[in-house]
Each structure stands twice: as C-alpha cells, then as structure tokens.
Design a protein around this motif. Sequence first.
Motif, PDB file in Angstrom:
ATOM      1  N   LEU A   4       0.841  -1.207   0.000  1.00 31.96           N
ATOM      2  CA  LEU A   4       0.000   0.000   0.000  1.00 31.96           C
ATOM      3  C   LEU A   4       0.869   1.247   0.000  1.00 31.96           C
ATOM      4  N   GLN A 123     -11.269  11.319   3.684  1.00 23.60           N
ATOM      5  CA  GLN A 123     -11.381   9.993   3.082  1.00 23.60           C
ATOM      6  C   GLN A 123     -12.126  10.120   1.754  1.00 23.60           C
ATOM      7  N   THR A 126     -11.512   5.969  -2.922  1.00 23.71           N
ATOM      8  CA  THR A 126     -10.406   5.037  -3.196  1.00 23.71           C
ATOM      9  C   THR A 126      -9.258   5.129  -2.205  1.00 23.71           C
ATOM     10  N   GLY A 127      -9.360   5.963  -1.212  1.00 23.21           N
ATOM     11  CA  GLY A 127      -8.252   6.098  -0.262  1.00 23.21           C
ATOM     12  C   GLY A 127      -8.455   7.320   0.601  1.00 23.21           C
ATOM     13  N   ASP A 141      -3.313   5.187  -0.076  1.00 26.83           N
ATOM     14  CA  ASP A 141      -4.296   4.123   0.229  1.00 26.83           C
ATOM     15  C   ASP A 141      -4.718   4.209   1.690  1.00 26.83           C
ATOM     16  N   SER A 301     -10.095   4.299   5.319  1.00 23.97           N
ATOM     17  CA  SER A 301      -8.704   4.390   4.847  1.00 23.97           C
ATOM     18  C   SER A 301      -7.867   5.280   5.769  1.00 23.97           C
TER      19      SER A 301
END
Length: 370
Positions: A4, A123, A126-127, A141, A301
């Motif tokens: 990550l 957040q 996707t991350g 990530d 995330s």
Amino acid sequence: MRPLTIRIVGGSLAGLFAANLLSRDGHDVKVYERSTSGFAGRGAGLVPQREVFHILREIGVEHLARFGVVSRDRLYLDRSGKVTQRAHMPQTQISWDLLYESVASRLGHGQYVLGMPVSAVRQTATGATLAFEDGTTETADLVIGADGIGSVVRRALNTSSTSEYAGYVAWRGLIPEADMPEVSSLLSENFAFFVVPGIHILGYLVPGPEGELEPGKRRYNWVWYRFVEPRDYPQAFTGKSGTTYRYSLPRGELSPERLEQFGLDAKTLLPLPFAAAVQAERTPSIQGIFDYEAERMVGQSVALIGDAAFVVRPHTAMGVSKAAGDVMSLRDHLRQEDKLTDALRKFESARLDAGRAIAELGRQLGASAL
Ligand SMILES: Cc1cc2nc3c(=O)[nH]c(=O)nc-3n(C[C@H](O)[C@H](O)[C@H](O)COP(=O)(O)OP(=O)(O)OC[C@H]3O[C@@H](n4cnc5c(N)ncnc54)[C@H](O)[C@@H]3O)c2cc1C
C-alpha cells in the motif's frame, strides 16, 4: 495484503515506529512531521514496558535496551528526607531522545519529511487525501494519524477531538548527573518518591545524551506534579517569549521570576534531596495533564495510533508502549487480511479496549497521586 501507499501524519515515536515496521513489510511509507528540526535532544526519561522492548527488536535497535540505567530500589521519603519505605524493585529507565534518534535513523532517505504540517485529511472512495499547510495535496491508500493530542487526522473519522484538562501539570527536569548536588546522592541509584496530599514528585537516572551509562555521565530525571486551576492554565503556559502554549511549556520558556519562585516552592515544600535536584535544573519544562479517548480509531482508509487515539496520564508510564502496541497490531492485521477495511476493523477491535483500559488506569493512578 498488497503493498500500500501509506502516509503517516506525525513523526514522534508512534509515527516512527509505524514507518519502520510498515516499510519492512514492503509498503511505500512516508512520515510528515510539522516540526522543522525534529526532536533530537528533547524529551526526558521513560520507563519502557514489554511492548517497547519487543518493537525495538523488530526495528533492529534492540541494543538500545542495553542503554538503560537500572534502579535498585523504590524509595519513599518523608518531608525531612528520611527514607520511610524501601522495596527492592529493579527497573530499567531509558531516555526519550536516544530512542527517538535511533528509531528515526532507521528510516530510508526521504521517508521522514520535516517541516510539513498537515492541515486536513479527507477519506475518498479510493483512499484518503492529505492537505498540507503549504496548499499542496497528496493521496494515499491509507493515512495513519500519529499526530498526538491535538490530532487533525481525528477529524476525518468524526470522532470527538476534545481533550479534558485533568487539573494538574507535570514540571519536568533533566540534569547532568555531574550537576546533581551532593545532598541528592540518595536519589541516584534508586527510583525515589515524595508523596503527601497535594504533592507528588519522583525521580530516577537515565543514560547520558549519547547513551552513557558510567556514573557521573548519566542524567537525573525528575517529575513534579502540581495543581494548576483551570482559570490559571493559560498564564502557566505562557512563556517569556509571550507565546501561550496549549499542552506544554518548552524548556527555556520559563521566565527568571517564575524560575525563582519555583525554586522557593521546592525549598519550602520538598525534602532537601528533591529540592536540591529541582533547583539544579535551570530550564524546566511543564506538561499539562490531559485525558482523551477516541470513540473510533479507524475509517475506510484512516487509522489513529498513539496519543492521537488515547492520551493516557504519565503515571501509567505506558504512553510509548501503548503506541508500540498499536503499531504492532496494525502491522499484524495488515499482514493477515486481504482487504484494507477488514484489517482496519480488526485492528480497531483489538486496540480500542486496550486504549480505554490504560486511560482508565491513568485516571485512577492520577486520583490517588495528588
Ligand atoms: C518532544 C517530545 C518529547 C517527549 N518526551 C517524553 C518523555 O521524556 N517521556 C515520555 O514518557 N514521553 C515523552 N513524550 C511523549 C511520548 O513520546 C508519547 O506519549 C508516545 O510516544 C506516543 O506519542 P505519539 O507519537 O502518539 O504522539 P506525540 O509524541 O505527541 O507526537 C505527535 C507528533 O505529531 C506531530 N504533529 C502534530 N500535528 C501535526 C500535523 N498537523 N502535521 C504534522 N505533524 C504533526 C507533532 O509535532 C509530534 O511530533 C514526548 C513527546 C514529544 C513530542
């Protein structure tokens, strides 16, 4: 878990522990720290617990455990300086600065970025996105909040961010052993206390600035807990530069008048060995004692570790070991799970209760300390 992109906000011990362990597992890790110079030469003494020795081994700096001063006995003094209780309880004390410098030095080039304050974390689908105070942004990530008591990363989790002042502060001193007054020599090889209603002071030796363990080259660390009324707090944390600090008054900021009064208080209130050790410190620092408990440690995330998640009182001597425990747990769950959200959920369920229990222990010890 696949490798990550992990960004850590806060480069004190929790952030540096995390950066070390997670990069070793193949993740792409960077730490952003707001201080422009780092913390070499800062901090004082600490009493490491099991988790600290464990993480030092994992980071490859286990030799640091040898740079500890072992105190023989626990001593309680009365006001006249006589020992009223002595218990054989050998214990190791290390110094914060040595730990910090060793752990920071294990990171790769460019991994520890100083002078990079983060203003917000958000957040996304996707991350997570970090926004820096200089106006730039970056995505990752996973963002880890290791940004301590005033954490900005918490806001991304919708968890409360108010810490509660406990009504007292810790004055701290760290003096070269060579400057210890003769009259204080009783304190040196032992973990010593003077505790009466309203007064609580303790002290112990730690290694010298380069890890020296030879008698005469070590340093004496003392901590004196004192009540400060909430209405007087801002004044107590205003330095001679005119800056009012939120959580701690750094070394060198105490005015000569306050230092003189502090020395007089020591003479009036403390047994002579402690009074002399306190007066030998010309630049004490003051730390406000606060309680904080996050309701949540993770989002999709984002994860909180160390003081960003739980601020525990220093009587527990567990702030650093709790941070180490958080980091090892997060690393283990990232190793074990394929999905980030599963790893974070399991990390939270492993560490939320641990944080609550240590915070509660700190409140109980605090209630009986003064
Ligand atoms: C200089 C210093 C000295 C200390 N000395 C001792 C000691 O002698 N004994 C002891 O037991 N404990 C000491 N502690 C506390 C101890 O390190 C912590 O209780 C424990 O390690 C967990 O801390 P942490 O890393 O979670 O948080 P902290 O140690 O509070 O670190 C938080 C870090 O985040 C950084 N930060 C905060 N906001 C931002 C932002 N927006 N952007 C980027 N960076 C940010 C801060 O500058 C700080 O470096 C000290 C802490 C510091 C910072």
